[in-house]
Write a protein that holds these residues in place. Structure first.
Motif, PDB file in Angstrom:
ATOM      1  N   ASP A 180     -14.336 -39.879  77.180  1.00 41.04           N
ATOM      2  CA  ASP A 180     -15.737 -40.143  76.827  1.00 41.04           C
ATOM      3  C   ASP A 180     -15.970 -41.629  76.585  1.00 41.04           C
ATOM      4  OD1 ASP A 180     -16.382 -37.474  77.044  1.00 41.04           O
ATOM      5  OD2 ASP A 180     -16.277 -37.086  74.884  1.00 41.04           O
ATOM      6  N   SER A 223     -16.002 -43.411  79.923  1.00 43.89           N
ATOM      7  CA  SER A 223     -17.208 -43.008  80.653  1.00 43.89           C
ATOM      8  C   SER A 223     -18.414 -43.794  80.146  1.00 43.89           C
ATOM      9  CB  SER A 223     -17.469 -41.511  80.494  1.00 43.89           C
ATOM     10  OG  SER A 223     -16.470 -40.758  81.132  1.00 43.89           O
ATOM     11  N   CYS A 234     -18.176 -47.337  81.352  1.00 45.81           N
ATOM     12  CA  CYS A 234     -18.482 -47.361  82.785  1.00 45.81           C
ATOM     13  C   CYS A 234     -19.999 -47.371  83.000  1.00 45.81           C
ATOM     14  CB  CYS A 234     -17.847 -46.128  83.415  1.00 45.81           C
ATOM     15  SG  CYS A 234     -17.820 -46.070  85.189  1.00 45.81           S
ATOM     16  N   THR A 263     -18.742 -40.614  85.268  1.00 42.79           N
ATOM     17  CA  THR A 263     -18.103 -39.843  84.196  1.00 42.79           C
ATOM     18  C   THR A 263     -16.620 -39.695  84.504  1.00 42.79           C
ATOM     19  OG1 THR A 263     -20.148 -38.666  83.707  1.00 42.79           O
ATOM     20  CG2 THR A 263     -18.087 -37.627  82.991  1.00 42.79           C
TER      21      THR A 263
END
Length: 151
Positions: free
Chosen positions: A12, A15, A18, A40
C-alpha cells in the motif's frame, strides 16, 4: 541512502508513492483514476518480482520493480516521491538496477516509459526503440526503451 528489497507489507505504501509520483507531472484527475489499477502494487507483485525501495531518514523515497523475462529484464516501475525528485534517488535506483541485472547475468533491460521519464532513461544510456500501447488510454502511445548493460 539505503536500498533494500520491499516487503509485502509495503504494498500500500509503494502504491501510494507510485500514484503521487505519477500525479506530480500534472495529469488530470480523470487520467490518474484511469491509471489507478496499473499503479497499484500488490503483495503478490512484490513476492514474484524484484521490488526494491530506497529509504533515508526513516522514509521511503522511491521504489522500482524489475520483472525477469527469458531474455531480458523489464523495468516495470521506477518512481520517486515527488518531494525527493531531483535529489539523486532515481540515479541511485538506476545504479542498483544495473547491479541487479549484472548479478542475474542479464544484459538487456526493456523500459515502458512514461513520456515525462524518458529523458531520465536516455541520459543513462537507454535508447528509444519504438512505442507501446497504453494499457489505460486507447490510442495513447508510450516510449519503449532498451538499455544494454556493458561489462
Amino acid at each position: 541512502m539505503k536500498i533494500r528489497k520491499a516487503t509485502i507489507h509495503e504494498a500500500d505504501l509503494v502504491s501510494d508513492l507510485c500514484f503521487r509520483s505519477k500525479a506530480h507531472w500534472g495529469y488530470s484527475e480523470e487520467f490518474m483514476e484511469a491509471c489507478r489499477d496499473d499503479l497499484t502494487i500488490t503483495a503478490n507483485y512484490i513476492e514474484t518480482s524484484l521490488v526494491y525501495v530506497i529509504e533515508e531518514d526513516g522514509g521511503i523515497k522511491g521504489f522500482m520493480g524489475l520483472e525477469r523475462r527469458e531474455d531480458h529484464i523489464l523495468l516495470g516501475y521506477l518512481f520517486i516521491d515527488p518531494n525527493a525528485i531531483g535529489k539523486g534517488y532515481g540515479k541511485a535506483m538506476w545504479e542498483h538496477m544495473t547491479q541487479v541485472v549484472k548479478s542475474l547475468n542479464m544484459r538487456t533491460v526493456l523500459i515502458h516509459s512514461d513520456p515525462y521519464a524518458e529523458e531520465f532513461y536516455l541520459a543513462r544510456g537507454a535508447v528509444r526503440i519504438g512505442e507501446i500501447e497504453s494499457t489505460v488510454i486507447p490510442d495513447r502511445k508510450l516510449p519503449l526503451l532498451r538499455f544494454e548493460r556493458r561489462g
